[in-house]
Motif scaffolding. Structure first.
Motif, PDB file in Angstrom:
ATOM      1  N   PHE A   1     -35.520 -22.665  -9.389  1.00  0.00           N
ATOM      2  CA  PHE A   1     -34.579 -22.746 -10.498  1.00  0.00           C
ATOM      3  C   PHE A   1     -35.172 -22.187 -11.786  1.00  0.00           C
ATOM      4  CE2 PHE A   1     -32.326 -25.750  -7.752  1.00  0.00           C
ATOM      5  CZ  PHE A   1     -31.023 -25.344  -7.980  1.00  0.00           C
ATOM      6  N   PHE A   2     -36.486 -22.239 -11.931  1.00  0.00           N
ATOM      7  CA  PHE A   2     -37.121 -21.628 -13.091  1.00  0.00           C
ATOM      8  C   PHE A   2     -36.944 -20.102 -13.051  1.00  0.00           C
ATOM      9  CE2 PHE A   2     -40.724 -19.666 -15.271  1.00  0.00           C
ATOM     10  CZ  PHE A   2     -40.653 -20.282 -16.505  1.00  0.00           C
ATOM     11  N   VAL A   3     -37.144 -19.511 -11.884  1.00  0.00           N
ATOM     12  CA  VAL A   3     -36.941 -18.069 -11.721  1.00  0.00           C
ATOM     13  C   VAL A   3     -35.475 -17.715 -11.935  1.00  0.00           C
ATOM     14  CG1 VAL A   3     -37.069 -16.149 -10.083  1.00  0.00           C
ATOM     15  CG2 VAL A   3     -38.917 -17.831 -10.173  1.00  0.00           C
ATOM     16  N   LEU A   4     -34.578 -18.539 -11.387  1.00  0.00           N
ATOM     17  CA  LEU A   4     -33.141 -18.308 -11.557  1.00  0.00           C
ATOM     18  C   LEU A   4     -32.744 -18.399 -13.028  1.00  0.00           C
ATOM     19  CD1 LEU A   4     -30.424 -17.861 -10.080  1.00  0.00           C
ATOM     20  CD2 LEU A   4     -30.180 -20.353  -9.985  1.00  0.00           C
ATOM     21  N   GLY A   5     -33.276 -19.398 -13.743  1.00  0.00           N
ATOM     22  CA  GLY A   5     -32.997 -19.532 -15.172  1.00  0.00           C
ATOM     23  C   GLY A   5     -33.535 -18.364 -15.969  1.00  0.00           C
ATOM     24  N   SER A   6     -34.713 -17.855 -15.594  1.00  0.00           N
ATOM     25  CA  SER A   6     -35.298 -16.700 -16.277  1.00  0.00           C
ATOM     26  C   SER A   6     -34.419 -15.466 -16.108  1.00  0.00           C
ATOM     27  CB  SER A   6     -36.700 -16.415 -15.732  1.00  0.00           C
ATOM     28  OG  SER A   6     -37.541 -17.525 -15.885  1.00  0.00           O
ATOM     29  N   LEU A   7     -33.926 -15.254 -14.884  1.00  0.00           N
ATOM     30  CA  LEU A   7     -33.050 -14.111 -14.624  1.00  0.00           C
ATOM     31  C   LEU A   7     -31.739 -14.240 -15.395  1.00  0.00           C
ATOM     32  CD1 LEU A   7     -33.552 -13.680 -10.760  1.00  0.00           C
ATOM     33  CD2 LEU A   7     -34.464 -12.224 -12.576  1.00  0.00           C
ATOM     34  N   THR A   8     -31.191 -15.467 -15.437  1.00  0.00           N
ATOM     35  CA  THR A   8     -29.946 -15.700 -16.186  1.00  0.00           C
ATOM     36  C   THR A   8     -30.149 -15.434 -17.670  1.00  0.00           C
ATOM     37  OG1 THR A   8     -29.342 -17.417 -14.589  1.00  0.00           O
ATOM     38  CG2 THR A   8     -28.124 -17.381 -16.654  1.00  0.00           C
ATOM     39  N   PHE A   9     -31.258 -15.920 -18.224  1.00  0.00           N
ATOM     40  CA  PHE A   9     -31.563 -15.701 -19.638  1.00  0.00           C
ATOM     41  C   PHE A   9     -31.732 -14.215 -19.944  1.00  0.00           C
ATOM     42  CE2 PHE A   9     -34.933 -15.109 -22.854  1.00  0.00           C
ATOM     43  CZ  PHE A   9     -34.272 -15.619 -23.960  1.00  0.00           C
ATOM     44  N   CYS A  10     -32.487 -13.510 -19.110  1.00  0.00           N
ATOM     45  CA  CYS A  10     -32.709 -12.074 -19.319  1.00  0.00           C
ATOM     46  C   CYS A  10     -31.405 -11.292 -19.212  1.00  0.00           C
ATOM     47  CB  CYS A  10     -33.722 -11.547 -18.304  1.00  0.00           C
ATOM     48  SG  CYS A  10     -35.403 -12.176 -18.541  1.00  0.00           S
ATOM     49  N   PHE A  11     -30.544 -11.700 -18.272  1.00  0.00           N
ATOM     50  CA  PHE A  11     -29.261 -11.018 -18.112  1.00  0.00           C
ATOM     51  C   PHE A  11     -28.381 -11.215 -19.343  1.00  0.00           C
ATOM     52  CE2 PHE A  11     -24.935 -10.715 -16.150  1.00  0.00           C
ATOM     53  CZ  PHE A  11     -25.012  -9.368 -15.813  1.00  0.00           C
ATOM     54  N   GLY A  12     -28.371 -12.454 -19.881  1.00  0.00           N
ATOM     55  CA  GLY A  12     -27.599 -12.718 -21.096  1.00  0.00           C
ATOM     56  C   GLY A  12     -28.100 -11.920 -22.284  1.00  0.00           C
ATOM     57  N   ILE A  13     -29.432 -11.823 -22.441  1.00  0.00           N
ATOM     58  CA  ILE A  13     -30.005 -11.031 -23.534  1.00  0.00           C
ATOM     59  C   ILE A  13     -29.696  -9.559 -23.347  1.00  0.00           C
ATOM     60  CG2 ILE A  13     -32.165 -10.333 -24.640  1.00  0.00           C
ATOM     61  CD1 ILE A  13     -31.278 -13.175 -25.305  1.00  0.00           C
ATOM     62  N   TRP A  14     -29.744  -9.085 -22.108  1.00  0.00           N
ATOM     63  CA  TRP A  14     -29.447  -7.679 -21.813  1.00  0.00           C
ATOM     64  C   TRP A  14     -28.016  -7.338 -22.224  1.00  0.00           C
ATOM     65  CZ3 TRP A  14     -28.752  -5.412 -16.230  1.00  0.00           C
ATOM     66  CH2 TRP A  14     -28.613  -4.019 -16.319  1.00  0.00           C
ATOM     67  N   ILE A  15     -27.075  -8.244 -21.909  1.00  0.00           N
ATOM     68  CA  ILE A  15     -25.679  -8.007 -22.294  1.00  0.00           C
ATOM     69  C   ILE A  15     -25.553  -7.953 -23.823  1.00  0.00           C
ATOM     70  CG2 ILE A  15     -23.343  -8.959 -22.245  1.00  0.00           C
ATOM     71  CD1 ILE A  15     -23.978 -10.165 -19.539  1.00  0.00           C
ATOM     72  N   LEU A  16     -26.246  -8.849 -24.528  1.00  0.00           N
ATOM     73  CA  LEU A  16     -26.184  -8.856 -25.994  1.00  0.00           C
ATOM     74  C   LEU A  16     -26.723  -7.559 -26.588  1.00  0.00           C
ATOM     75  CD1 LEU A  16     -27.258 -12.466 -27.073  1.00  0.00           C
ATOM     76  CD2 LEU A  16     -25.072 -11.369 -27.509  1.00  0.00           C
TER      77      LEU A  16
ATOM     78  N   ALA B   1     -23.589 -17.769 -23.643  1.00  0.00           N
ATOM     79  CA  ALA B   1     -23.543 -18.893 -22.705  1.00  0.00           C
ATOM     80  C   ALA B   1     -24.572 -18.718 -21.589  1.00  0.00           C
ATOM     81  CB  ALA B   1     -22.135 -19.016 -22.107  1.00  0.00           C
ATOM     82  N   LEU B   2     -24.708 -17.491 -21.091  1.00  0.00           N
ATOM     83  CA  LEU B   2     -25.707 -17.220 -20.057  1.00  0.00           C
ATOM     84  C   LEU B   2     -27.122 -17.443 -20.581  1.00  0.00           C
ATOM     85  CD1 LEU B   2     -24.269 -13.993 -18.359  1.00  0.00           C
ATOM     86  CD2 LEU B   2     -24.544 -16.235 -17.303  1.00  0.00           C
ATOM     87  N   ALA B   3     -27.381 -16.965 -21.814  1.00  0.00           N
ATOM     88  CA  ALA B   3     -28.716 -17.121 -22.393  1.00  0.00           C
ATOM     89  C   ALA B   3     -29.064 -18.598 -22.603  1.00  0.00           C
ATOM     90  CB  ALA B   3     -28.800 -16.353 -23.714  1.00  0.00           C
ATOM     91  N   VAL B   4     -28.116 -19.368 -23.135  1.00  0.00           N
ATOM     92  CA  VAL B   4     -28.369 -20.791 -23.393  1.00  0.00           C
ATOM     93  C   VAL B   4     -28.559 -21.558 -22.086  1.00  0.00           C
ATOM     94  CG1 VAL B   4     -27.336 -22.911 -24.292  1.00  0.00           C
ATOM     95  CG2 VAL B   4     -27.200 -20.819 -25.624  1.00  0.00           C
ATOM     96  N   SER B   5     -27.695 -21.288 -21.097  1.00  0.00           N
ATOM     97  CA  SER B   5     -27.837 -21.967 -19.803  1.00  0.00           C
ATOM     98  C   SER B   5     -29.140 -21.584 -19.124  1.00  0.00           C
ATOM     99  CB  SER B   5     -26.657 -21.644 -18.893  1.00  0.00           C
ATOM    100  OG  SER B   5     -26.605 -20.249 -18.618  1.00  0.00           O
ATOM    101  N   GLY B   6     -29.581 -20.333 -19.311  1.00  0.00           N
ATOM    102  CA  GLY B   6     -30.864 -19.908 -18.760  1.00  0.00           C
ATOM    103  C   GLY B   6     -32.030 -20.651 -19.384  1.00  0.00           C
ATOM    104  N   ILE B   7     -31.982 -20.837 -20.705  1.00  0.00           N
ATOM    105  CA  ILE B   7     -33.059 -21.570 -21.402  1.00  0.00           C
ATOM    106  C   ILE B   7     -33.103 -23.028 -20.947  1.00  0.00           C
ATOM    107  CG2 ILE B   7     -33.789 -22.436 -23.658  1.00  0.00           C
ATOM    108  CD1 ILE B   7     -32.769 -19.840 -24.878  1.00  0.00           C
ATOM    109  N   ILE B   8     -31.928 -23.667 -20.832  1.00  0.00           N
ATOM    110  CA  ILE B   8     -31.870 -25.066 -20.390  1.00  0.00           C
ATOM    111  C   ILE B   8     -32.424 -25.209 -18.971  1.00  0.00           C
ATOM    112  CG2 ILE B   8     -30.323 -26.972 -19.828  1.00  0.00           C
ATOM    113  CD1 ILE B   8     -28.509 -26.022 -22.113  1.00  0.00           C
ATOM    114  N   THR B   9     -32.007 -24.284 -18.087  1.00  0.00           N
ATOM    115  CA  THR B   9     -32.490 -24.319 -16.696  1.00  0.00           C
ATOM    116  C   THR B   9     -33.997 -24.115 -16.628  1.00  0.00           C
ATOM    117  OG1 THR B   9     -30.364 -23.406 -15.963  1.00  0.00           O
ATOM    118  CG2 THR B   9     -32.175 -23.329 -14.400  1.00  0.00           C
ATOM    119  N   MET B  10     -34.504 -23.166 -17.413  1.00  0.00           N
ATOM    120  CA  MET B  10     -35.944 -22.908 -17.429  1.00  0.00           C
ATOM    121  C   MET B  10     -36.720 -24.124 -17.940  1.00  0.00           C
ATOM    122  SD  MET B  10     -35.917 -19.028 -18.942  1.00  0.00           S
ATOM    123  CE  MET B  10     -37.638 -19.082 -19.429  1.00  0.00           C
TER     124      MET B  10
END
Length: 280
Positions: A22-37, A60-69
């Motif tokens: 889930f840490f890896v998944l959260g990192s990917l979600t956070f990076c994807f959200g930043i990439w979109i921004l 929302a993706l970036a925040v959820s990624g940070i929380i998951t990480m």
């Protein structure tokens, strides 16, 4: 090694591996959200979302990624190093998250009428002030996209647009509606999408949309959507209710499982500590 120690080690590494995932998944979600921004215009052209919708989803993706990480990091370090303080904090945050989800579910179910009324007021206000300010059209663009995607017009019906000042024609008394109400599939008009959302054109220059006083409107005829978006949203929720409930139950059960494992490990660390003390 006793059976209790073996069970404790199994729980420890099980908790570590799953939290690492889930840490890896959260990192990917956070990076994807930043990439979109960072690269909004490319995603606008690719997925067809308005800039406001895309910005909301990316944050929302970036925040959820940070929380998951953050949660996964607490679980990983707490389980691997057998730190009761981190495991207790991990359990507490999961419990808080679980309680928040339960509270939101109860509020949504009990205050559904109030929520529907608030959403209706917000949508009707957006419709009434449609393109009233040429510099602030983000909400209008988002609602245009909702109508285009759900194949609907207005909140209750197309008549919601009939009294909008910006859509009243001085040349005739014919009622007008935005082009997002136009059923392009019924006339095979592939150009209408780029008239509604010029910033989505892949062939044009990429950049932020320029707001102006000109916008796309069509007369009320047989080629517009006749159903209001309220009915379309209700149909969508009804058709996807099982999937939504299934996802919510799955997330809740996963959180309960992790809470159980973390509190089990935290409570049984005393047994390991007592054994280590005996050998000193």
């Amino acid at each position: 090694m006793s059976a209790q120690d073996s069970c404790l080690s199994l729980v420890k590494y099980f908790l570590f591996v799953f939290n690492l995932f889930f840490f890896v998944l959260g990192s990917l979600t956070f990076c994807f959200g930043i990439w979109i921004l960072i690269d909004k215009t490319s995603f606008v052209s690719f997925v067809g979302l308005s800039f406001l919708s895309l910005q909301i989803w990316s944050k929302a993706l970036a925040v959820s990624g940070i929380i998951t990480m953050g949660l996964a990091l607490l679980g990983c370090v707490g389980a691997l190093k057998e730190l009761r303080c981190l495991l207790g904090l991990y359990f507490g945050m999961l419990l808080l998250l679980f309680a928040t989800q339960i509270t939101l579910g109860i509020l949504i179910s009990t205050q559904r009428t109030l929520l529907e009324r608030k959403v209706q007021e917000m949508v009707l206000d957006t419709i009434q002030n449609y393109h009233a300010n040429a510099e602030e059209t983000a909400a209008e663009e988002s609602w245009d996209y909702v109508q285009f995607q759900l194949r609907c017009c207005g909140w209750n019906s197309p008549q919601d647009w009939f009294k909008v000042p910006s859509l009243k024609s001085n040349e005739s008394d014919e009622a007008l509606v935005p082009c997002s109400c136009y059923n392009s599939s019924s006339t095979n008009d592939s150009v209408i999408f780029h008239k509604i959302f010029p910033q989505f054109s892949r062939l044009g220059p990429r950049g932020p949309p320029k707001h102006n006083t000109d916008f796309c409107a069509v007369p009320v005829n047989n080629y517009i959507y006749r159903e209001g978006c309220k009915q379309s949203l209700q149909k969508w929720l009804h058709n996807n209710l099982i999937s939504i409930v299934g996802i919510c139950l799955g997330v809740g059960l996963l959180e309960l499982a992790f809470m159980t494992l973390s509190i089990f490990l935290c409570r049984n660390l005393d047994h390991v500590s007592n054994q280590l003390t005996q050998f000193r």
